[in-house]
Enzyme design. Sequence first.
Site, PDB file in Angstrom:
ATOM      1  N   GLY A 172      39.535  41.885  31.568  1.00  0.00           N
ATOM      2  CA  GLY A 172      40.036  43.249  31.680  1.00  0.00           C
ATOM      3  C   GLY A 172      41.091  43.504  30.615  1.00  0.00           C
ATOM      4  O   GLY A 172      41.121  42.869  29.563  1.00  0.00           O
ATOM      5  N   GLY A 173      41.984  44.431  30.920  1.00  0.00           N
ATOM      6  CA  GLY A 173      43.008  44.814  29.946  1.00  0.00           C
ATOM      7  C   GLY A 173      43.947  43.688  29.598  1.00  0.00           C
ATOM      8  O   GLY A 173      44.664  43.758  28.583  1.00  0.00           O
ATOM      9  N   GLY A 407      34.433  43.137  -8.105  1.00  0.00           N
ATOM     10  CA  GLY A 407      35.414  43.618  -7.129  1.00  0.00           C
ATOM     11  C   GLY A 407      36.078  42.450  -6.409  1.00  0.00           C
ATOM     12  O   GLY A 407      37.276  42.488  -6.097  1.00  0.00           O
ATOM     13  N   ALA A 408      35.295  41.410  -6.164  1.00  0.00           N
ATOM     14  CA  ALA A 408      35.854  40.265  -5.444  1.00  0.00           C
ATOM     15  C   ALA A 408      36.946  39.590  -6.272  1.00  0.00           C
ATOM     16  O   ALA A 408      37.925  39.071  -5.733  1.00  0.00           O
ATOM     17  CB  ALA A 408      34.753  39.271  -5.099  1.00  0.00           C
TER      18      ALA A 408
HETATM   19  C1  HXC Z   1      44.796  39.374  43.460  1.00  0.00           C
HETATM   20  C2  HXC Z   1      43.502  37.576  42.993  1.00  0.00           C
HETATM   21  C3  HXC Z   1      43.012  38.206  41.839  1.00  0.00           C
HETATM   22  C4  HXC Z   1      43.495  39.493  41.517  1.00  0.00           C
HETATM   23  C5  HXC Z   1      42.089  36.284  42.000  1.00  0.00           C
HETATM   24  N1  HXC Z   1      42.889  36.402  43.056  1.00  0.00           N
HETATM   25  N2  HXC Z   1      42.132  37.377  41.253  1.00  0.00           N
HETATM   26  N3  HXC Z   1      44.400  38.170  43.783  1.00  0.00           N
HETATM   27  N4  HXC Z   1      44.392  40.037  42.357  1.00  0.00           N
HETATM   28  N5  HXC Z   1      43.094  40.121  40.449  1.00  0.00           N
HETATM   29  C6  HXC Z   1      43.127  35.408  44.086  1.00  0.00           C
HETATM   30  C7  HXC Z   1      41.941  35.196  44.994  1.00  0.00           C
HETATM   31  O1  HXC Z   1      41.981  36.104  46.053  1.00  0.00           O
HETATM   32  C8  HXC Z   1      42.162  33.764  45.451  1.00  0.00           C
HETATM   33  O2  HXC Z   1      43.134  33.767  46.467  1.00  0.00           O
HETATM   34  C9  HXC Z   1      42.784  33.099  44.256  1.00  0.00           C
HETATM   35  O3  HXC Z   1      43.301  34.170  43.454  1.00  0.00           O
HETATM   36  C10 HXC Z   1      41.791  32.335  43.421  1.00  0.00           C
HETATM   37  O4  HXC Z   1      40.676  33.177  43.198  1.00  0.00           O
HETATM   38  P1  HXC Z   1      39.185  32.657  43.422  1.00  0.00           P
HETATM   39  O5  HXC Z   1      38.321  33.853  43.333  1.00  0.00           O
HETATM   40  O6  HXC Z   1      39.107  31.806  44.628  1.00  0.00           O
HETATM   41  O7  HXC Z   1      39.015  31.728  42.151  1.00  0.00           O
HETATM   42  P2  HXC Z   1      37.756  31.498  41.247  1.00  0.00           P
HETATM   43  O8  HXC Z   1      36.544  31.285  42.090  1.00  0.00           O
HETATM   44  O9  HXC Z   1      38.131  30.416  40.301  1.00  0.00           O
HETATM   45  O10 HXC Z   1      37.529  32.864  40.466  1.00  0.00           O
HETATM   46  C11 HXC Z   1      38.505  33.294  39.553  1.00  0.00           C
HETATM   47  C12 HXC Z   1      38.198  34.740  39.130  1.00  0.00           C
HETATM   48  C13 HXC Z   1      38.047  35.649  40.373  1.00  0.00           C
HETATM   49  C14 HXC Z   1      36.889  34.771  38.345  1.00  0.00           C
HETATM   50  C15 HXC Z   1      39.330  35.178  38.212  1.00  0.00           C
HETATM   51  O11 HXC Z   1      39.181  35.401  41.253  1.00  0.00           O
HETATM   52  C16 HXC Z   1      37.989  37.090  40.056  1.00  0.00           C
HETATM   53  O12 HXC Z   1      36.966  37.626  39.664  1.00  0.00           O
HETATM   54  N6  HXC Z   1      39.150  37.790  40.232  1.00  0.00           N
HETATM   55  C17 HXC Z   1      39.209  39.208  40.003  1.00  0.00           C
HETATM   56  C18 HXC Z   1      39.210  39.478  38.527  1.00  0.00           C
HETATM   57  C19 HXC Z   1      39.435  40.939  38.255  1.00  0.00           C
HETATM   58  O13 HXC Z   1      38.512  41.757  38.428  1.00  0.00           O
HETATM   59  N7  HXC Z   1      40.689  41.281  37.921  1.00  0.00           N
HETATM   60  C20 HXC Z   1      41.050  42.638  37.649  1.00  0.00           C
HETATM   61  C21 HXC Z   1      40.619  42.884  36.211  1.00  0.00           C
HETATM   62  S1  HXC Z   1      41.074  44.465  35.696  1.00  0.00           S
HETATM   63  P3  HXC Z   1      43.216  32.579  47.542  1.00  0.00           P
HETATM   64  O14 HXC Z   1      44.239  33.070  48.520  1.00  0.00           O
HETATM   65  O15 HXC Z   1      41.853  32.448  48.108  1.00  0.00           O
HETATM   66  O16 HXC Z   1      43.651  31.367  46.821  1.00  0.00           O
HETATM   67  C22 HXC Z   1      42.507  44.203  34.967  1.00  0.00           C
HETATM   68  C23 HXC Z   1      43.110  45.440  34.428  1.00  0.00           C
HETATM   69  C24 HXC Z   1      44.275  45.094  33.570  1.00  0.00           C
HETATM   70  O17 HXC Z   1      42.997  43.144  34.881  1.00  0.00           O
HETATM   71  C25 HXC Z   1      44.637  46.315  32.810  1.00  0.00           C
HETATM   72  C26 HXC Z   1      45.740  46.061  31.863  1.00  0.00           C
HETATM   73  C27 HXC Z   1      45.907  47.215  30.949  1.00  0.00           C
END
Ligand code: HXC
Length: 520
Positions: A172-173, A407-408
């Site tokens: 993501g971002g 040019g290079a």
């Molecule tokens: C809150 C989160 C989280 C998130 C993971 N966790 N991502 N909690 N916000 N974004 C937590 C899970 O609930 C879990 O909690 C622990 O972290 C580990 O995650 P798992 O899923 O068990 O781990 P894994 O299987 O290794 O997968 C990792 C992962 C997946 C691929 C990163 O967690 C995932 O897809 N997370 C969401 C990613 C996402 O969509 N993020 C937002 C992107 S948008 P527990 O309690 O079970 O340990 C963004 C916008 C930013 O970032 C903009 C900036 C400008």
Amino acid sequence: MSEIKTKIRELVEKRNVARVGGGEKRIEKQHAQNKLTARERIELLLDEGSFEEFDMFVTHRTTAFGMDKEKYYGDGVVTGRGTVDGRIVYVAAQDFTVFGGSLSETFALKICKVMDQAMKVGAPVIALNDSGGARIQEGVRSLAGYAEIFQRNILASGVIPQLSGIFGPCAGGSVYSPALTDFILMTEGTSYMFLTGPTVVKSVTGEDISTENLGGASVHASKSGVTHFVAKSDEEGILMLRKLLSFMPSNNLEEAPIISCNDPIDRLEESLNEIIPDDPNKAYDMMEVIKTVVDNGEMVEVHSSYAKNLIVGFARFNGRPVGIVANQPKFLAGVLDINASRKGARFVRFCDAFNIPLVTLVDVPGFLPGSGQEYGGVIVHGAKLLYAFGEATVPKVTVTLRKSYGGAHCVMSPKQLRGDMNYAWPSAEIAVMGASGAVGILNGSQMKKMEDAEERAKFRAEKEAEYTKEFANPYQAASLGYIDDVIEPRNTRFRICRALEALANKKDLNPAKKHGNIPL
Ligand code: HXC
């Protein structure tokens, strides 16, 4: 027990709780995935015992989704200050064991605090990333936190070195903070970076693609060029970051550290007198030339798998760090193209921003022709490298080994782009184009009229020989002062070392302006 002693014991307990982040189980999971924890990474990165942690007791503020019931000291990022080879650095290591290293408001504020202090004292910032992105429960606070970090990345750019190690997810971002820093390193198999993951890609475009193929280290090292370095493990990656830092000053007002050198500067390298093949269309390995001339044959190549027709990286001459930019005849005959120009321009600008002299080794037959390049905007991308060299005020030493065409030639740090010392080997060919192309244009109509193929070939060979004698040498350029000296190849190391020594106190200025408008 006295009240004071109780308070001290409480503090020790709190610190111990903080040190285990999201708990032992999650640490085990991290280790099972061949990943170190945030604290282990910091320990490896910094000189032993030098780490001073900030904000260990900070916790998140949101109460939504029952978040008031689950809090962790440090809130998912370990931040602080330490030293690398005795020099101060600031560090922010995301802790995947706490809410997947996801970014909350307070998490962002912790990072901003170290960045602000790094800017005040003029020290590098190193971010060790391992995060699930924006913390979902924090909503827009998380997005604001990211933007606060991005703003600091932008203001710090060109003032202090900023390095990013990607040791897990970066999606993501959140990819934009690393993208704004000077160098990105990714680990093979355990890290990935993308704006939108495979699930979103599938639903929007129908494309079925794995995480690794979409944003793994090898993809970003070879196809997108997003990452500059790839490491096989966390340990290797962190040692690479330490090494990389050794070539940089702590900030833009300092010089990179000069180390003592045991490699004689007047070492004659006979092999260089033989390295250029007699056949001008035959390749040789520019990396061999580089390794032969730099201190102890050591170079840290940047972007080693991307745009291999141009080599860029750090090395030393007589202990003095330099940035090397060199055409690589082994790939695409060393032509410049879109990717090579972007790669080179970014590297040159880094070196210039941080007072690192540039040593350019030229063997370039021109820009890559074709509609693919033209449609892709090679005009604008090529101009980036031209702009970067022309804008650079650091010492610039250029050696032309063989071809330097068209040019290079104008792009590859010639005299007219404020080159300080421009040397050429006797094998240099500095001209508008190669003999074959020139004869085709100058004598094309005459040759068309020749019906006998043998006669035509003989005529062409004569004309090419004439052209080669006149232009395919360094002496026309040297007679005009565009080349300062024609040197014996075996002396190259000595001549570069001596030039860099002489140029050490070089001062050059660009006109006052808000900022230039590099063709982005
Ligand atoms: C809150 C989160 C989280 C998130 C993971 N966790 N991502 N909690 N916000 N974004 C937590 C899970 O609930 C879990 O909690 C622990 O972290 C580990 O995650 P798992 O899923 O068990 O781990 P894994 O299987 O290794 O997968 C990792 C992962 C997946 C691929 C990163 O967690 C995932 O897809 N997370 C969401 C990613 C996402 O969509 N993020 C937002 C992107 S948008 P527990 O309690 O079970 O340990 C963004 C916008 C930013 O970032 C903009 C900036 C400008």
